[in-house]
Write an enzyme that holds these catalytic residues in place. Structure first.
Site, PDB file in Angstrom:
ATOM      1  N   LYS A  59      20.340 -12.521   1.114  1.00  0.00           N
ATOM      2  CA  LYS A  59      18.906 -12.330   1.405  1.00  0.00           C
ATOM      3  C   LYS A  59      18.062 -13.183   0.456  1.00  0.00           C
ATOM      4  CE  LYS A  59      19.594  -7.727   3.331  1.00  0.00           C
ATOM      5  NZ  LYS A  59      19.554  -6.280   3.195  1.00  0.00           N
ATOM      6  N   GLN A 103      18.221  -1.954  -1.314  1.00  0.00           N
ATOM      7  CA  GLN A 103      19.479  -2.107  -0.581  1.00  0.00           C
ATOM      8  C   GLN A 103      20.204  -0.758  -0.500  1.00  0.00           C
ATOM      9  OE1 GLN A 103      20.392  -4.887   1.002  1.00  0.00           O
ATOM     10  NE2 GLN A 103      22.297  -3.990   1.753  1.00  0.00           N
ATOM     11  N   ASP A 126      11.880  -3.028   5.608  1.00  0.00           N
ATOM     12  CA  ASP A 126      13.032  -2.509   6.355  1.00  0.00           C
ATOM     13  C   ASP A 126      12.592  -1.701   7.570  1.00  0.00           C
ATOM     14  OD1 ASP A 126      15.663  -3.123   5.482  1.00  0.00           O
ATOM     15  OD2 ASP A 126      15.336  -1.974   3.643  1.00  0.00           O
TER      16      ASP A 126
HETATM   17  N1  GUN Z   1      22.328  -1.681   4.100  1.00  0.00           N
HETATM   18  C1  GUN Z   1      22.892  -2.034   5.290  1.00  0.00           C
HETATM   19  N2  GUN Z   1      21.954  -2.539   6.129  1.00  0.00           N
HETATM   20  C2  GUN Z   1      20.785  -2.477   5.467  1.00  0.00           C
HETATM   21  C3  GUN Z   1      19.453  -2.850   5.815  1.00  0.00           C
HETATM   22  O1  GUN Z   1      19.148  -3.327   6.920  1.00  0.00           O
HETATM   23  N3  GUN Z   1      18.513  -2.634   4.844  1.00  0.00           N
HETATM   24  C4  GUN Z   1      18.813  -2.086   3.637  1.00  0.00           C
HETATM   25  N4  GUN Z   1      17.807  -1.894   2.766  1.00  0.00           N
HETATM   26  N5  GUN Z   1      20.037  -1.733   3.291  1.00  0.00           N
HETATM   27  C5  GUN Z   1      21.009  -1.929   4.203  1.00  0.00           C
END
Ligand code: GUN
Length: 307
Positions: A59, A103, A126
């Protein structure tokens, strides 16, 4: 001689389609820079989950690629919930931060829901905050979860108008299954959600024109679950360890499914890159929402506006 080999499904190239989305983001970032606006994304990683480290690294790399400023925060596995909430409060209050991503999963000692709902909904890139979830269900334009948004873009590229198609979503998580079903409904699909308590999941799935698999079970869905010509979106990313080393497989048995499906996402290279592209798109949307809110006087600005 006429070949009797069945046609194999077309691969849905998430790398190529995400590159288009990233180009759109890059262009907008440049246009904003000309107005001295510099959107920024804060990413918080708590603990030592190896997969989360990989996701966060990707990311941050992509953010840099498109010119979005990123701020990386790491806390140890032993961090307390109060420490996490304190950091989020600081990021909420900082007008130079437009997007906040924590995350998941978080260490078991931390209440994930409390953390998600501590994030200012206007910075919730998110789209997990209940305010954004509620808006999504009501069809109000909000920050929408990244993976389902990415899947919708793939489906639009392959199918065009989805009206009247029957979509089956396998899995009912807050991150993927539920928002995915909502977006498909908004696109005028008839939607079924199949889950661990469904009776005869393969039979339900065989009714689908579109299958979105998001259960986290390696290669669960094979050709016998699919109607000929179905379009298959595989959200699963499962790490399989064998004597030949580690490899990633989806929730769909790719080799089997592609003998029946019309189009299918590979793993890796399908949905994964789309999630990151839509995270960065959401960062721009969040930045725009914040500028609009400031103009409307809904946000107080005590420091120079950066994004
Ligand atoms: N862990 C797995 N997928 C995601 C996501 O789309 N966002 C976040 N913050 N954590 C994740």
């Amino acid at each position: 001689m006429i070949s009797t080999t069945p046609a194999l499904a077309r691969d849905i190239d998430g790398k190529a389609i995400s590159a288009q989305v990233l180009d759109e983001v890059r262009e907008e970032v440049l246009a904003l820079a000309n107005q001295q606006i510099y959107p920024a994304l804060a990413v918080l990683l708590v603990g030592d989950d190896p997969a989360s480290h990989v996701y966060v690294r990707n990311k941050l790399l992509r953010a840099k690629d498109v010119g979005i400023r990123s701020l990386e925060y790491r806390l140890p596995e032993t961090a307390s919930q109060a420490q996490v909430l304190e950091l989020i409060a600081q990021l909420n209050a900082d007008p130079a931060v437009n997007g906040i991503l924590v995350q998941l999963p978080l260490p078991a000692s931390i209440d994930e829901q409390a953390v998600i709902h501590a994030i200012d909904p206007i910075k919730d890139v998110d789209g997990f905050h209940r305010e954004n979830v509620g808006g999504l269900v009501q069809g109000i334009e909000v920050l929408t979860p990244c993976t389902p948004s990415g899947c919708m873009r793939l489906l639009l590229e392959i199918c065009g108008d989805l009206s009247g198609l029957h979509a089956v979503v396998i899995g009912r998580s807050n991150i993927v299954g539920k928002p995915m079903a909502t977006l498909l409904l908004q696109a005028n699909c008839s939607v079924s959600v199949v889950h661990s308590r469904s009776v005869d999941a393969p039979a339900l799935c065989r009714l689908a024109d579109i299958v979105v698999a998001a259960v986290g079970r390696p290669a669960l869905i094979d050709a016998s679950w699919l109607k000929p010509g179905a379009v298959v979106i595989d959200v699963g990313i499962n790490r399989i360890t064998s004597e030949f080393g580690d490899r990633l497989v989806g929730d769909v048995d790719y080799a089997s499914a592609r003998t029946v499906a019309r189009a299918i996402t590979p793993v890796p290279g399908g949905v994964g890159p789309m999630t990151i592209a839509y995270l960065l798109k959401n960062t721009l949307i969040a930045s725009q929402l914040q500028r609009t809110a400031r103009l409307d006087g809904a946000l107080s600005v005590s420091a120079p506006v950066l994004g």
